[in-house]
Write a protein that holds these residues in place. Sequence first.
Motif, PDB file in Angstrom:
ATOM      1  N   ARG A 145      14.077   6.044   0.873  1.00 21.97           N
ATOM      2  CA  ARG A 145      13.706   5.877  -0.842  1.00 21.97           C
ATOM      3  C   ARG A 145      11.950   5.916  -0.395  1.00 21.97           C
ATOM      4  NH1 ARG A 145       9.834   1.597   0.361  1.00 21.97           N
ATOM      5  NH2 ARG A 145      10.834  -0.248   1.863  1.00 21.97           N
ATOM      6  N   LEU A 146      11.835   6.121   1.263  1.00 16.69           N
ATOM      7  CA  LEU A 146      10.226   6.956   1.375  1.00 16.69           C
ATOM      8  C   LEU A 146       9.943   8.147   1.555  1.00 16.69           C
ATOM      9  CD1 LEU A 146       9.472   4.720   4.568  1.00 16.69           C
ATOM     10  CD2 LEU A 146       9.212   3.903   2.195  1.00 16.69           C
ATOM     11  N   VAL A 357       8.901   1.460  -3.992  1.00 14.21           N
ATOM     12  CA  VAL A 357       9.288   2.404  -3.301  1.00 14.21           C
ATOM     13  C   VAL A 357       8.741   3.177  -2.688  1.00 14.21           C
ATOM     14  CG1 VAL A 357      10.553   4.537  -3.880  1.00 14.21           C
ATOM     15  CG2 VAL A 357      10.088   3.028  -6.076  1.00 14.21           C
ATOM     16  N   LEU A 358       7.324   3.133  -2.429  1.00 17.70           N
ATOM     17  CA  LEU A 358       6.830   3.814  -1.393  1.00 17.70           C
ATOM     18  C   LEU A 358       6.066   3.099  -0.180  1.00 17.70           C
ATOM     19  CD1 LEU A 358       4.695   6.661  -3.357  1.00 17.70           C
ATOM     20  CD2 LEU A 358       7.018   6.736  -2.497  1.00 17.70           C
ATOM     21  N   LEU A 359       5.933   2.163  -0.102  1.00 15.18           N
ATOM     22  CA  LEU A 359       5.731   1.136   0.662  1.00 15.18           C
ATOM     23  C   LEU A 359       6.819   0.804   1.382  1.00 15.18           C
ATOM     24  CD1 LEU A 359       3.603  -1.707   0.803  1.00 15.18           C
ATOM     25  CD2 LEU A 359       5.077  -3.621   0.472  1.00 15.18           C
ATOM     26  N   ASP A 360       6.526   0.412   3.308  1.00 15.89           N
ATOM     27  CA  ASP A 360       6.890   0.537   4.211  1.00 15.89           C
ATOM     28  C   ASP A 360       7.029  -0.645   4.344  1.00 15.89           C
ATOM     29  OD1 ASP A 360       6.619   3.212   6.242  1.00 15.89           O
ATOM     30  OD2 ASP A 360       4.414   2.521   5.897  1.00 15.89           O
ATOM     31  N   PRO A 361       9.075  -1.050   4.716  1.00 15.90           N
ATOM     32  CA  PRO A 361       9.155  -2.442   5.000  1.00 15.90           C
ATOM     33  C   PRO A 361       8.761  -3.411   5.586  1.00 15.90           C
ATOM     34  CG  PRO A 361      10.522  -0.948   5.707  1.00 15.90           C
ATOM     35  CD  PRO A 361       9.477  -0.031   5.455  1.00 15.90           C
ATOM     36  N   THR A 362       8.659  -4.284   4.789  1.00 11.97           N
ATOM     37  CA  THR A 362       7.380  -6.035   4.709  1.00 11.97           C
ATOM     38  C   THR A 362       8.058  -6.676   4.602  1.00 11.97           C
ATOM     39  OG1 THR A 362       5.443  -6.896   4.565  1.00 11.97           O
ATOM     40  CG2 THR A 362       6.040  -5.323   3.518  1.00 11.97           C
ATOM     41  N   GLU A 363       7.743  -8.245   5.509  1.00 11.01           N
ATOM     42  CA  GLU A 363       8.099  -9.247   5.106  1.00 11.01           C
ATOM     43  C   GLU A 363       7.701 -10.012   3.895  1.00 11.01           C
ATOM     44  OE1 GLU A 363      11.485 -10.776   6.011  1.00 11.01           O
ATOM     45  OE2 GLU A 363      11.859  -8.802   6.844  1.00 11.01           O
ATOM     46  N   GLN A 383      -2.238  -4.658  -1.119  1.00 11.69           N
ATOM     47  CA  GLN A 383      -1.060  -3.097   0.096  1.00 11.69           C
ATOM     48  C   GLN A 383      -0.064  -2.337  -0.805  1.00 11.69           C
ATOM     49  OE1 GLN A 383       1.838  -6.124   2.370  1.00 11.69           O
ATOM     50  NE2 GLN A 383       2.278  -4.706   4.041  1.00 11.69           N
ATOM     51  N   LEU A 384      -0.198  -2.145  -1.459  1.00 10.88           N
ATOM     52  CA  LEU A 384       0.798  -2.157  -2.342  1.00 10.88           C
ATOM     53  C   LEU A 384       0.212  -0.914  -2.498  1.00 10.88           C
ATOM     54  CD1 LEU A 384       2.989  -4.177  -5.099  1.00 10.88           C
ATOM     55  CD2 LEU A 384       4.064  -2.508  -3.432  1.00 10.88           C
ATOM     56  N   TYR A 385      -0.743  -0.499  -3.258  1.00  8.62           N
ATOM     57  CA  TYR A 385      -1.723   0.470  -3.525  1.00  8.62           C
ATOM     58  C   TYR A 385      -2.578   0.880  -2.365  1.00  8.62           C
ATOM     59  CZ  TYR A 385      -0.673  -1.629  -8.137  1.00  8.62           C
ATOM     60  OH  TYR A 385       0.283  -2.037  -9.728  1.00  8.62           O
ATOM     61  N   TYR A 390       1.568   5.636  -0.496  1.00 16.37           N
ATOM     62  CA  TYR A 390       1.160   5.642  -2.140  1.00 16.37           C
ATOM     63  C   TYR A 390      -0.532   6.493  -2.564  1.00 16.37           C
ATOM     64  CZ  TYR A 390       0.100   3.430  -6.708  1.00 16.37           C
ATOM     65  OH  TYR A 390       0.196   3.511  -8.270  1.00 16.37           O
ATOM     66  N   ARG A 391      -1.303   6.524  -1.834  1.00 18.41           N
ATOM     67  CA  ARG A 391      -2.314   7.745  -2.590  1.00 18.41           C
ATOM     68  C   ARG A 391      -2.062   8.882  -2.390  1.00 18.41           C
ATOM     69  NH1 ARG A 391      -8.524   6.172  -1.386  1.00 18.41           N
ATOM     70  NH2 ARG A 391      -7.630   4.043  -0.115  1.00 18.41           N
ATOM     71  N   LYS A 392      -1.384   9.237  -2.029  1.00 26.31           N
ATOM     72  CA  LYS A 392      -1.330  10.735  -1.523  1.00 26.31           C
ATOM     73  C   LYS A 392       0.008  10.981  -2.966  1.00 26.31           C
ATOM     74  CE  LYS A 392      -0.235  12.262   3.213  1.00 26.31           C
ATOM     75  NZ  LYS A 392       0.780  12.253   4.168  1.00 26.31           N
ATOM     76  N   HIS A 393       1.015  10.137  -3.212  1.00 31.68           N
ATOM     77  CA  HIS A 393       1.212  10.431  -4.642  1.00 31.68           C
ATOM     78  C   HIS A 393       0.654   9.761  -5.769  1.00 31.68           C
ATOM     79  CE1 HIS A 393       5.678  10.736  -2.815  1.00 31.68           C
ATOM     80  NE2 HIS A 393       5.132  10.129  -2.125  1.00 31.68           N
ATOM     81  N   ILE A 394      -0.049   9.228  -6.290  1.00 30.93           N
ATOM     82  CA  ILE A 394      -0.541   8.854  -6.908  1.00 30.93           C
ATOM     83  C   ILE A 394      -2.231   9.550  -7.479  1.00 30.93           C
ATOM     84  CG2 ILE A 394      -2.770   7.272  -6.187  1.00 30.93           C
ATOM     85  CD1 ILE A 394      -0.447   6.235  -9.453  1.00 30.93           C
TER      86      ILE A 394
END
Length: 415
Positions: A145-146, A357-363, A383-385, A390-394
């Motif tokens: 997904r990344l 979708v673009l967030l690295d795995p995190t607990e 953390q998401l934003y 994510y920054r590259k995509h948005i």
Amino acid sequence: MAASKVPDWINAEIFEDVLKSTVPGYSKVKTFKADSGSAAGENYATIMLRVNIEVELEDGKAKDVSYMVKLPHQLAFYQEMMKKTNIFDTERLMYNDVVPEMEALYKAVGVDLIFGARSYDFKGAKSDYVLLEDLSLKGFKNANRLEGLDQTHTERVLKKLAQWHAASAVRVATKGSYPEMLTMGFFKEESKPMMTEMINGMMARFLKVCVTFEGHEEWIEQIKALIPASIDEMYKMAKIDPQEFNVLNHGDSWSNNIMFQYDAFGTIKEVYLVDYQIPKYGTVAQDLLYFLLSSTRLEDKLSKFDYYIKFYHDSLIENLKILKYTKPLPTLRSIHLALLKYGVFGYSVVTGVMSGVLLDPTENASLENFVGDSAAGEAFQLQLYTNPRYRKHIQAILPWLLNRGALEISAPTSQ
């Protein structure tokens, strides 16, 4: 998932009837283990369990089998949401009736087509649930997904969505409307306050971060104006326009809800759609914007967007003809017009699901944090934003949405 988190009723006894009906020569259970079926950040809407069972067959041989069980969260807001829209009732309706009905339409014209996993029923379940075959046994898996889906994967998904959409359009043309559960989905008036509260919290965090994005001066004022109106805009999209081409949208078509099966050479053999909890009958723009903006590779997401719509439309028309659709065929232009008309949904996708979708795995990834307003929730949303990926995509997508008029608030509609 710790064993203590697995409900007591998920045990060998409740699987007895399922095993008898799905395992040829079944005799008895030798070992039973239920554990988490997905890592944090890979599935938000439900608790997912993988149940591994070693069974003894009538001939004395042992066989390993496994199933996936989806269960509801016990969070207060989730339970409140379930009172308004029980996504488990919806998903079981989809697995038991709606999807088999669509598959049967293809079978009737000589096409063997499967959309996803088989589902089963428990006797004596103590909560809402969905019980499914474990597709990993057939070699199905998610793509990364990344990285996002490349053109080959994207085309295969669009083909599957086109087959799904075509079958649903033919079904409605021949049998009439789907039940309200599918025509309204989450978009009930009584759900609006809760949705507004959740979205407002997330958008406050988004606004805090997006002023740091490159080129934000170009679109920031429109974003500020759109945020308080965004739920109303979603509800406008949810209103079915009978003059448009409408389908049953999968509703949650991001990459983790799409599974691929490959041959020995790494070529895609089959694509299945999973997770049927929030389907919605209405404009095709919903699934197309959701999938293409959330789950494709950055380098293709915008540059190949129009190509992907053409590819989808070609496949849609092919399948409508196969299924002998009796109404006028939708034109490519009409699909593009819908994408423009409901473009604001693209904003919802890229500020919502795409961030997950673009967030690295995190607990820290959990439904509670994704939509919550606690300190942990706020930290997770930031953390998401602030995630560099994510920054590259948005930063690429927001100017694109702006140029398409997708950040404009539509004119009020008459009630």
